[in-house]
Design a protein around this motif. Structure first.
Motif, PDB file in Angstrom:
ATOM      1  N   GLU A  90     184.111  62.825  63.047  1.00 42.96           N
ATOM      2  CA  GLU A  90     183.018  63.798  62.987  1.00 42.96           C
ATOM      3  C   GLU A  90     183.015  64.433  61.606  1.00 42.96           C
ATOM      4  OE1 GLU A  90     181.642  67.978  65.225  1.00 42.96           O
ATOM      5  OE2 GLU A  90     183.494  66.943  65.809  1.00 42.96           O
ATOM      6  N   VAL A  91     181.833  64.818  61.132  1.00 39.70           N
ATOM      7  CA  VAL A  91     181.708  65.575  59.883  1.00 39.70           C
ATOM      8  C   VAL A  91     181.172  66.959  60.248  1.00 39.70           C
ATOM      9  CG1 VAL A  91     180.651  65.712  57.601  1.00 39.70           C
ATOM     10  CG2 VAL A  91     181.286  63.479  58.545  1.00 39.70           C
ATOM     11  N   PRO A  92     182.051  67.977  60.319  1.00 40.45           N
ATOM     12  CA  PRO A  92     181.625  69.317  60.745  1.00 40.45           C
ATOM     13  C   PRO A  92     180.602  69.930  59.789  1.00 40.45           C
ATOM     14  CG  PRO A  92     184.021  69.096  60.826  1.00 40.45           C
ATOM     15  CD  PRO A  92     183.497  67.902  60.094  1.00 40.45           C
ATOM     16  N   ASN A 113     189.501  64.928  60.834  1.00 41.21           N
ATOM     17  CA  ASN A 113     188.572  63.965  61.422  1.00 41.21           C
ATOM     18  C   ASN A 113     188.598  62.612  60.712  1.00 41.21           C
ATOM     19  OD1 ASN A 113     186.571  65.139  63.632  1.00 41.21           O
ATOM     20  ND2 ASN A 113     187.055  66.807  62.223  1.00 41.21           N
ATOM     21  N   ILE A 114     189.497  62.477  59.741  1.00 42.21           N
ATOM     22  CA  ILE A 114     189.617  61.232  58.989  1.00 42.21           C
ATOM     23  C   ILE A 114     190.887  60.506  59.418  1.00 42.21           C
ATOM     24  CG2 ILE A 114     189.710  60.180  56.698  1.00 42.21           C
ATOM     25  CD1 ILE A 114     187.202  61.803  57.001  1.00 42.21           C
ATOM     26  N   ILE A 166     182.041  64.319  52.712  1.00 41.80           N
ATOM     27  CA  ILE A 166     183.043  63.426  52.125  1.00 41.80           C
ATOM     28  C   ILE A 166     182.496  62.853  50.825  1.00 41.80           C
ATOM     29  CG2 ILE A 166     184.419  61.334  52.455  1.00 41.80           C
ATOM     30  CD1 ILE A 166     183.998  61.749  55.514  1.00 41.80           C
ATOM     31  N   CYS A 167     183.340  62.843  49.780  1.00 46.92           N
ATOM     32  CA  CYS A 167     183.031  62.138  48.546  1.00 46.92           C
ATOM     33  C   CYS A 167     183.977  60.942  48.454  1.00 46.92           C
ATOM     34  CB  CYS A 167     183.206  63.047  47.329  1.00 46.92           C
ATOM     35  SG  CYS A 167     182.002  64.382  47.235  1.00 46.92           S
ATOM     36  N   TYR A 168     183.420  59.752  48.491  1.00 47.02           N
ATOM     37  CA  TYR A 168     184.220  58.534  48.534  1.00 47.02           C
ATOM     38  C   TYR A 168     184.550  58.037  47.128  1.00 47.02           C
ATOM     39  CZ  TYR A 168     183.123  58.136  53.518  1.00 47.02           C
ATOM     40  OH  TYR A 168     183.014  58.365  54.871  1.00 47.02           O
ATOM     41  N   GLY A 169     185.797  57.585  46.957  1.00 51.06           N
ATOM     42  CA  GLY A 169     186.233  57.067  45.665  1.00 51.06           C
ATOM     43  C   GLY A 169     186.770  55.658  45.758  1.00 51.06           C
ATOM     44  N   GLY A 170     188.073  55.528  46.069  1.00 49.85           N
ATOM     45  CA  GLY A 170     188.708  54.224  46.097  1.00 49.85           C
ATOM     46  C   GLY A 170     188.474  53.500  47.408  1.00 49.85           C
ATOM     47  N   VAL A 171     187.268  52.964  47.582  1.00 46.98           N
ATOM     48  CA  VAL A 171     186.904  52.315  48.843  1.00 46.98           C
ATOM     49  C   VAL A 171     186.211  50.984  48.588  1.00 46.98           C
ATOM     50  CG1 VAL A 171     186.706  54.468  50.161  1.00 46.98           C
ATOM     51  CG2 VAL A 171     184.703  53.576  48.948  1.00 46.98           C
TER      52      VAL A 171
END
Length: 415
Positions: free
Chosen positions: A348-350, A397-398, A355-360
């Motif tokens: 869930e994202v309250p 939540n991650i 979220i800021c995604y980087g190394g994905v």
């Protein structure tokens, strides 16, 4: 506006996410971007500066924003300006403020800007003598770019000499360490001030505080940054004015006088000792993870602000009366070595978090952790405590195998 963002980390994701909220932004391109930036815009498989400039001309891109330091030090701005293309960032010559710590320290001395006592050298005997003249703790820096990892805080003289020896031999940081900077250790608290500059004028953004060490209580090795918060209550209005007057203004005047006017983000890494700011370092781009907590605090169009700066027409900026805290979640083996790809699950994202995604990376439509610093959980609130609590709520939540994060981000502001 159509905008190109150069880079592939969480910083570039944060910038793209902010731009995606703006009505005046049409298309966003990332070069190269990451698996998650493709949800904000279009990723490009283009590397060469000339080829990117050609793409910008062909697809009517109004502004290019450069995220990382490497392309700036490599002269991407010079290439774009050759074709009269609007690009936000400093020239190759101005980027030496970050690209060479030796250049930066000598520039500070020339401009009369306070910094730690230092020596630039590639002579081990000279270095050893200078180390012996300093206190017990000594700072050893590789001159060139090391992705935020070229600084060693040696706890005694023998450790400092060994660190310098390894740098000079090329063992530690390759060519980046062939010249080293030895500094006296300053004991105070660190702050990060960001100034948006157009060559002559500047506006400052909320002062942030980064957390470099891997583990809680500032223990473990230095990293690229394990979290940040802004604005910092440690930065009083008087202190900010002092930094603007004694650091930013003379830097812009000095760079212009030397024929290298500075346009872009001037990141001033400060150590505050007895309420006196000393410059530890300059970066010539948004810091990471500081960028991730500054972006949500900007009220208005980031695109217009950066375009105005790039075209030498900088205007003031409005900021939200809010606080933001960002917690970096890293992979299992960071910063020592790479880790096996791991599927990221987000339950869930309250509210008031993102979220800021980087190394994905992406596989079968799912996002996997593949880099060292995988993502940043950002919380926004009316106080630092509220923002921090929201950020950590998002962290819970991650899920992915081997994930690691500090549990004490923003502790300086809350203790």
């Amino acid at each position: 506006m159509n905008i190109l963002i150069v880079g592939n980390g969480a910083r570039e994701y944060a910038i793209g996410r902010k731009l995606r909220e703006e009505n005046i932004v049409n298309k966003i391109f990332f070069a190269p971007g990451n698996a998650a930036t493709s949800n904000l815009g279009e990723n490009l498989d283009i590397e060469k500066h000339e080829d990117l400039a050609e793409f910008v001309k062909r697809y009517d891109v109004d502004l290019t924003i450069v995220g990382p330091e490497a392309p700036l030090s490599d002269g991407i701005v010079d290439v774009f300006e050759k074709y009269n293309l609007a690009i936000f960032g400093p020239s190759k010559a101005a980027a030496r403020l970050e690209g060479s710590k030796a250049f930066m320290k000598d520039f500070l001395k020339k401009q009369g800007i306070k910094t730690a006592r230092y020596l630039n050298s590639n002579n081990l005997e000279e270095i050893s003598k200078f180390i012996d003249s300093l206190g017990q703790i000594v700072v050893v820096k590789a001159d060139g770019l090391c992705a935020g990892k070229g600084v060693i805080i040696a706890q005694n003289h023998d450790e400092a000499k060994e660190a310098a020896k390894e740098m000079l031999s090329g063992t530690s940081f390759g060519e980046a360490g062939k010249t080293v900077v030895i500094e006296e250790f300053l004991d105070g608290f660190e702050l990060s001030l960001f100034a948006i500059c157009d060559g002559e004028n500047f506006v400052t953004l909320p002062v942030a505080q980064d957390h470099k060490r891997l583990l809680d209580d500032d223990k473990g090795p230095n990293t690229g940054g394990m979290g940040a918060y802004a604005p910092s209550p440690l930065a009083s209005k008087e202190l900010i004015k002092k930094v603007e007057k004694d650091v930013v203004e003379p830097t812009l005047k000095g760079m212009k006088k030397d024929g290298n006017p500075f346009c872009g983000v001037l990141f001033v890494g400060l150590m505050v000792v007895d309420n006196e700011p000393y410059v530890l370092e300059f970066n010539v781009r948004f810091g990471d993870p500081e960028c991730e907590v500054i972006m949500p605090l900007i009220d208005g169009n980031l695109s217009q602000m950066l375009y105005n700066a790039a075209t030498k027409k900088l205007e003031n900026i409005n900021l939200k009366d809010k606080f933001a805290v960002g917690v970096v979640i890293s992979s299992k083996n960071y910063p020592y070595k790479s880790s096996e790809p791991a599927l990221i699950k987000v339950k869930e994202v309250p509210a008031d978090t993102h979220i800021c995604y980087g190394g994905v990376s992406q596989k079968n439509g799912e996002i996997y952790a593949t880099g060292g610093r995988v993502l940043v959980c950002v919380g926004v609130g009316d106080s630092i405590k509220e923002a921090r609590d929201k950020a950590y709520e998002l962290c819970k939540n991650i899920e992915f195998d081997g994930m690691h994060y500090r549990k004490d981000i923003a502790y300086q502001a809350l203790r």
